[in-house]
Design a protein around this motif. Structure first.
Motif, PDB file in Angstrom:
ATOM      1  N   SER A   1      -2.307  -6.117  -3.224  1.00 10.29           N
ATOM      2  CA  SER A   1      -2.430  -4.314  -3.186  1.00 10.29           C
ATOM      3  C   SER A   1      -3.675  -3.955  -2.157  1.00 10.29           C
ATOM      4  O   SER A   1      -4.634  -4.528  -2.802  1.00 10.29           O
ATOM      5  CB  SER A   1      -2.452  -4.040  -4.508  1.00 10.29           C
TER       6      SER A   1
ATOM      7  N   GLY B   1       5.516   9.033  -2.396  1.00  5.09           N
ATOM      8  CA  GLY B   1       6.353   8.316  -1.403  1.00  5.09           C
ATOM      9  C   GLY B   1       6.797   7.025  -2.146  1.00  5.09           C
ATOM     10  O   GLY B   1       7.604   6.284  -1.626  1.00  5.09           O
ATOM     11  N   HIS B   2       6.810   6.877  -3.744  1.00  4.80           N
ATOM     12  CA  HIS B   2       7.112   5.825  -4.226  1.00  4.80           C
ATOM     13  C   HIS B   2       8.504   5.284  -4.177  1.00  4.80           C
ATOM     14  O   HIS B   2       8.760   4.065  -3.910  1.00  4.80           O
ATOM     15  CB  HIS B   2       6.776   5.971  -5.729  1.00  4.80           C
TER      16      HIS B   2
ATOM     17  N   GLN C   1      11.963  -3.464  -4.263  1.00  4.81           N
ATOM     18  CA  GLN C   1      11.195  -2.397  -4.240  1.00  4.81           C
ATOM     19  C   GLN C   1       9.932  -2.260  -5.152  1.00  4.81           C
ATOM     20  O   GLN C   1       9.767  -3.300  -6.051  1.00  4.81           O
ATOM     21  CB  GLN C   1      11.954  -1.117  -4.875  1.00  4.81           C
ATOM     22  N   CYS C   2       9.067  -1.491  -4.865  1.00  6.19           N
ATOM     23  CA  CYS C   2       8.187  -1.058  -5.811  1.00  6.19           C
ATOM     24  C   CYS C   2       8.532  -0.599  -7.082  1.00  6.19           C
ATOM     25  O   CYS C   2       9.512   0.272  -7.157  1.00  6.19           O
ATOM     26  CB  CYS C   2       7.233  -0.023  -5.397  1.00  6.19           C
TER      27      CYS C   2
ATOM     28  N   LYS D   1       0.966  -1.186  -0.084  1.00  8.01           N
ATOM     29  CA  LYS D   1       0.115   0.225  -0.169  1.00  8.01           C
ATOM     30  C   LYS D   1       0.958   1.127   0.031  1.00  8.01           C
ATOM     31  O   LYS D   1       1.811   1.053   0.150  1.00  8.01           O
ATOM     32  CB  LYS D   1      -0.832  -0.131   1.091  1.00  8.01           C
ATOM     33  N   ARG D   2       0.343   2.306  -0.486  1.00  9.67           N
ATOM     34  CA  ARG D   2       1.252   3.533  -0.633  1.00  9.67           C
ATOM     35  C   ARG D   2       1.784   3.655   0.827  1.00  9.67           C
ATOM     36  O   ARG D   2       1.168   3.975   1.877  1.00  9.67           O
ATOM     37  CB  ARG D   2       0.322   4.799  -0.808  1.00  9.67           C
ATOM     38  N   PHE D   3       2.957   3.758   1.363  1.00 11.72           N
ATOM     39  CA  PHE D   3       3.970   3.659   0.625  1.00 11.72           C
ATOM     40  C   PHE D   3       4.998   2.448   1.234  1.00 11.72           C
ATOM     41  O   PHE D   3       6.087   2.789   1.619  1.00 11.72           O
ATOM     42  CB  PHE D   3       4.745   4.866   0.155  1.00 11.72           C
ATOM     43  N   GLU D   4       4.570   1.577   1.424  1.00 12.49           N
ATOM     44  CA  GLU D   4       5.092   0.286   2.139  1.00 12.49           C
ATOM     45  C   GLU D   4       4.728  -0.871   1.800  1.00 12.49           C
ATOM     46  O   GLU D   4       3.479  -1.379   1.422  1.00 12.49           O
ATOM     47  CB  GLU D   4       4.743   0.531   3.523  1.00 12.49           C
TER      48      GLU D   4
ATOM     49  N   CYS E   1       3.544   4.771  -7.716  1.00 16.54           N
ATOM     50  CA  CYS E   1       2.361   4.748  -7.096  1.00 16.54           C
ATOM     51  C   CYS E   1       2.287   6.181  -6.203  1.00 16.54           C
ATOM     52  O   CYS E   1       1.326   6.338  -5.504  1.00 16.54           O
ATOM     53  CB  CYS E   1       2.304   3.619  -6.253  1.00 16.54           C
TER      54      CYS E   1
ATOM     55  N   HIS F   1       0.623  -1.606  -7.937  1.00 18.02           N
ATOM     56  CA  HIS F   1       2.028  -1.401  -7.384  1.00 18.02           C
ATOM     57  C   HIS F   1       2.888  -2.417  -8.162  1.00 18.02           C
ATOM     58  O   HIS F   1       2.559  -3.290  -9.159  1.00 18.02           O
ATOM     59  CB  HIS F   1       2.408  -1.805  -5.848  1.00 18.02           C
TER      60      HIS F   1
ATOM     61  N   MET G   1       9.423   3.098  -1.196  1.00 18.28           N
ATOM     62  CA  MET G   1       8.643   1.699  -1.166  1.00 18.28           C
ATOM     63  C   MET G   1       9.423   0.597  -1.294  1.00 18.28           C
ATOM     64  O   MET G   1       9.745   0.164  -2.346  1.00 18.28           O
ATOM     65  CB  MET G   1       7.444   1.955  -1.913  1.00 18.28           C
TER      66      MET G   1
END
Length: 123
Positions: free
Chosen positions: A65, A112-113, A104-105, A42-45, A109, A70, A116
């Motif tokens: 997600s 804060g992408h 990593q993402c 989820k944003r950002f983790e 997203c 993501h 992540m």
């Protein structure tokens, strides 16, 4: 015309249940222990952010997600997969060598992408 529509639907739906497997799985011993791990994005983790597995393990990550689309990338294992918005993806790899492997993402997203990320520790 109907066959084209069906083909487009099949292709679209195939992304909803993405499975990415590491090429090393082909040489994995048939009796390697399996470790399944559920993750969320989820944003950002990612949760969990740190994953510990034993060397010689067949690892299966089931990632869900909770919000937007993501990505999930482990460069050392050649894994790059998209996790659809409020959907799931499964990633499999063989933890052959000990070490710390960052992930990593890989799908932008939001603001804060770039923070992540996480790591897999193979002991």
């Amino acid at each position: 015309m109907k066959s084209i529509i069906v083909l487009v639907i099949v292709i679209a739906l195939s992304g909803c249940a993405a499975v990415k497997k590491d090429k090393a799985l082909e040489s994995m011993p048939y009796d390697a222990p399996v470790q399944k791990i559920s993750m969320t994005a989820k944003r950002f983790e990612f949760t969990p952010e740190v994953i510990q597995v034993k060397q010689g393990t067949h690892v299966i990550l089931e990632i869900e997600s909770l919000d937007v689309t993501h990505g999930f990338k482990i460069e050392q294992y050649g894994i790059l997969v998209t996790i659809p918005e409020k959907g799931r993806a499964t990633v499999e790899f063989y933890a052959k060598e000990p070490g710390t492997y960052p992930f990593q993402c890989s799908h932008f997203c939001g603001a804060g992408h770039f923070g992540m990320n996480g790591k897999i520790v193979v002991e």
